[in-house]
Design an enzyme around this catalytic site. Structure first.
Site, PDB file in Angstrom:
ATOM      1  N   ASN A  10       0.891  -1.165   0.000  1.00 32.25           N
ATOM      2  CA  ASN A  10       0.000   0.000   0.000  1.00 32.25           C
ATOM      3  C   ASN A  10       0.922   1.205   0.000  1.00 32.25           C
ATOM      4  OD1 ASN A  10      -1.723   2.096   0.478  1.00 32.25           O
ATOM      5  ND2 ASN A  10      -2.324   1.446   2.539  1.00 32.25           N
ATOM      6  N   TRP A  11       0.992   1.858  -1.142  1.00 33.93           N
ATOM      7  CA  TRP A  11       1.959   2.969  -1.276  1.00 33.93           C
ATOM      8  C   TRP A  11       1.509   4.224  -0.545  1.00 33.93           C
ATOM      9  CZ3 TRP A  11       4.175   3.226  -6.982  1.00 33.93           C
ATOM     10  CH2 TRP A  11       4.829   2.012  -7.261  1.00 33.93           C
ATOM     11  N   LYS A  12       0.234   4.267  -0.176  1.00 37.22           N
ATOM     12  CA  LYS A  12      -0.334   5.470   0.476  1.00 37.22           C
ATOM     13  C   LYS A  12      -0.082   6.697  -0.407  1.00 37.22           C
ATOM     14  CE  LYS A  12       0.067   3.137   4.855  1.00 37.22           C
ATOM     15  NZ  LYS A  12       0.159   3.196   6.300  1.00 37.22           N
ATOM     16  N   HIS A  95      -9.354   1.568   4.783  1.00 32.27           N
ATOM     17  CA  HIS A  95      -8.085   1.661   5.518  1.00 32.27           C
ATOM     18  C   HIS A  95      -8.283   2.585   6.721  1.00 32.27           C
ATOM     19  CE1 HIS A  95      -3.946   2.607   6.515  1.00 32.27           C
ATOM     20  NE2 HIS A  95      -3.609   1.501   5.882  1.00 32.27           N
ATOM     21  N   GLU A  97      -6.605   4.890   7.853  1.00 35.92           N
ATOM     22  CA  GLU A  97      -6.332   6.309   7.563  1.00 35.92           C
ATOM     23  C   GLU A  97      -7.536   6.966   6.887  1.00 35.92           C
ATOM     24  OE1 GLU A  97      -2.669   5.538   5.511  1.00 35.92           O
ATOM     25  OE2 GLU A  97      -1.786   4.895   7.416  1.00 35.92           O
ATOM     26  N   GLU A 167      -5.198  -4.776  10.385  1.00 34.38           N
ATOM     27  CA  GLU A 167      -4.141  -3.817  10.648  1.00 34.38           C
ATOM     28  C   GLU A 167      -4.396  -3.098  11.969  1.00 34.38           C
ATOM     29  OE1 GLU A 167      -2.194  -2.659   6.631  1.00 34.38           O
ATOM     30  OE2 GLU A 167      -3.763  -1.220   7.078  1.00 34.38           O
ATOM     31  N   GLY A 173       2.882   2.159  10.746  1.00 29.43           N
ATOM     32  CA  GLY A 173       3.855   3.235  10.612  1.00 29.43           C
ATOM     33  C   GLY A 173       4.614   3.550  11.896  1.00 29.43           C
ATOM     34  N   SER A 213       3.648  -2.288  10.081  1.00 30.72           N
ATOM     35  CA  SER A 213       5.103  -2.366  10.261  1.00 30.72           C
ATOM     36  C   SER A 213       5.699  -3.721   9.863  1.00 30.72           C
ATOM     37  CB  SER A 213       5.508  -2.003  11.695  1.00 30.72           C
ATOM     38  OG  SER A 213       5.141  -0.673  11.993  1.00 30.72           O
ATOM     39  N   GLY A 234       3.073  -1.205   4.160  1.00 33.09           N
ATOM     40  CA  GLY A 234       3.161   0.221   3.868  1.00 33.09           C
ATOM     41  C   GLY A 234       4.586   0.621   3.538  1.00 33.09           C
ATOM     42  N   GLY A 235       5.257   1.194   4.512  1.00 30.59           N
ATOM     43  CA  GLY A 235       6.600   1.758   4.298  1.00 30.59           C
ATOM     44  C   GLY A 235       7.570   0.836   3.570  1.00 30.59           C
TER      45      GLY A 235
HETATM   46  P1  13P Z   1       3.282   0.264   7.562  1.00 30.71           P
HETATM   47  O1  13P Z   1       3.740  -1.032   6.960  1.00 30.71           O
HETATM   48  O2  13P Z   1       4.054   1.451   7.059  1.00 30.71           O
HETATM   49  O3  13P Z   1       3.191   0.208   9.050  1.00 30.71           O
HETATM   50  O4  13P Z   1       1.787   0.509   7.018  1.00 30.71           O
HETATM   51  C1  13P Z   1       0.857  -0.499   7.169  1.00 30.71           C
HETATM   52  C2  13P Z   1      -0.353  -0.126   6.417  1.00 30.71           C
HETATM   53  O5  13P Z   1      -1.108   0.736   6.830  1.00 30.71           O
HETATM   54  C3  13P Z   1      -0.608  -0.810   5.146  1.00 30.71           C
HETATM   55  O6  13P Z   1      -1.890  -0.545   4.693  1.00 30.71           O
END
Ligand code: 13P
Length: 249
Positions: A10-12, A95, A97, A167, A173, A213, A234-235
């Site tokens: 997930n590149w956000k 998500h 967020e 999640e 994050g 994470s 994510g990251g």
């Molecule tokens: P991180 O892997 O950066 O913690 O993000 C997780 C996430 O929200 C994937 O959708």
């Protein structure tokens, strides 16, 4: 039958279209593993160049959001048809967020999930508790509600093809991965919830990811758990590390 793992990035809100193409070109050889499903969920503006850039590879492209109406006066939104026409196969829905910053409710997520199925896009429906909820001991109650409302009016045949991403918000994050036991416990609880809504066959078929994470060091143990069918990353999905996560075995 064993469920095929699905490892999605997930590149956000990262990567301009030109950066996106560069990243795909870097990652393409590193994620070439047909034993798992590999999905890049990218910002809307990156979808078209990324679909082009992944051609001939094992990578499938996903969106990070979608609106639940077909078309019309919804300034700024993206319709399911637009995603399908652009070559999108998956869509991340609900998500944390989007729930937190954009006010998405379980009912909104449900409308989007239904719309995605209607158009043949596989939803990756996210759920997960806050730290406060975990400490209050209501993790599973909260997640069961997210899943039950999110899957309202979804048929068993549709649910079998869906992906749920667990999640925990406190692990996103933060560098703080849930322990494998915590992640497995909730993913098992989600599968149990699906069995209650539908039946055992549906619960056995649906794929449940862990996200929060995830990195190259934590992926192997997490993905070895009985009820964890991959990850939503994510990251670490923006780095060559993603190749190690995809090749976690
Ligand atoms: P991180 O892997 O950066 O913690 O993000 C997780 C996430 O929200 C994937 O959708």
């Amino acid at each position: 039958m064993a469920r095929k793992k699905i490892i999605a990035g997930n590149w956000k809100m990262n990567m301009t279209p030109s950066e996106a193409v560069e990243l795909v070109n870097t990652l393409k050889p590193l994620v070439a593993n047909d034993e798992v499903d590999v999905v890049f969920c990218v910002p809307a503006i990156d979808i078209i160049p990324v679909v082009e850039a992944v051609k001939g590879s094992n990578i499938q492209v996903g969106a990070e959001n979608m609106y639940f109406e077909e078309k019309g006066a919804y300034t700024g939104e993206i319709s399911p048809n637009m995603l399908v026409d652009a070559g999108v196969k998956y869509v991340v829905l609900g998500h944390s967020e989007r729930r937190e910053y954009f006010g998405e409710t379980n009912a909104d997520v449900n409308k989007k999930v239904l719309k995605a199925f209607e158009h043949g896009i596989t939803p990756i429906m996210c759920c997960g508790e806050t730290l406060e909820q975990r400490e209050q001991g209501v993790t599973m109650d909260f997640i069961r509600q997210q899943v039950k409302v999110g899957f309202q009016n979804v048929t068993a045949d549709q649910a079998k093809t869906a992906v749920i991403a667990y999640e925990p918000i406190w692990a996103i994050g933060t560098g703080k991965t849930a322990t494998t036991e915590q992640a497995q416990e909730v993913c098992q609880g989600i599968r149990q919830c699906i069995a209650e809504i539908y039946d055992e066959a549906t619960a056995e078929a649906i794929r449940i990811q862990y996200g929060g994470s995830v990195n190259a060091a934590t992926a192997p143990d997490l993905f070895a758990q009985a009820d964890i069918d991959g990850g939503l990353v994510g990251g670490a999905a923006l780095k060559p590390d993603f190749g190690k996560i995809v090749n976690y075995k």
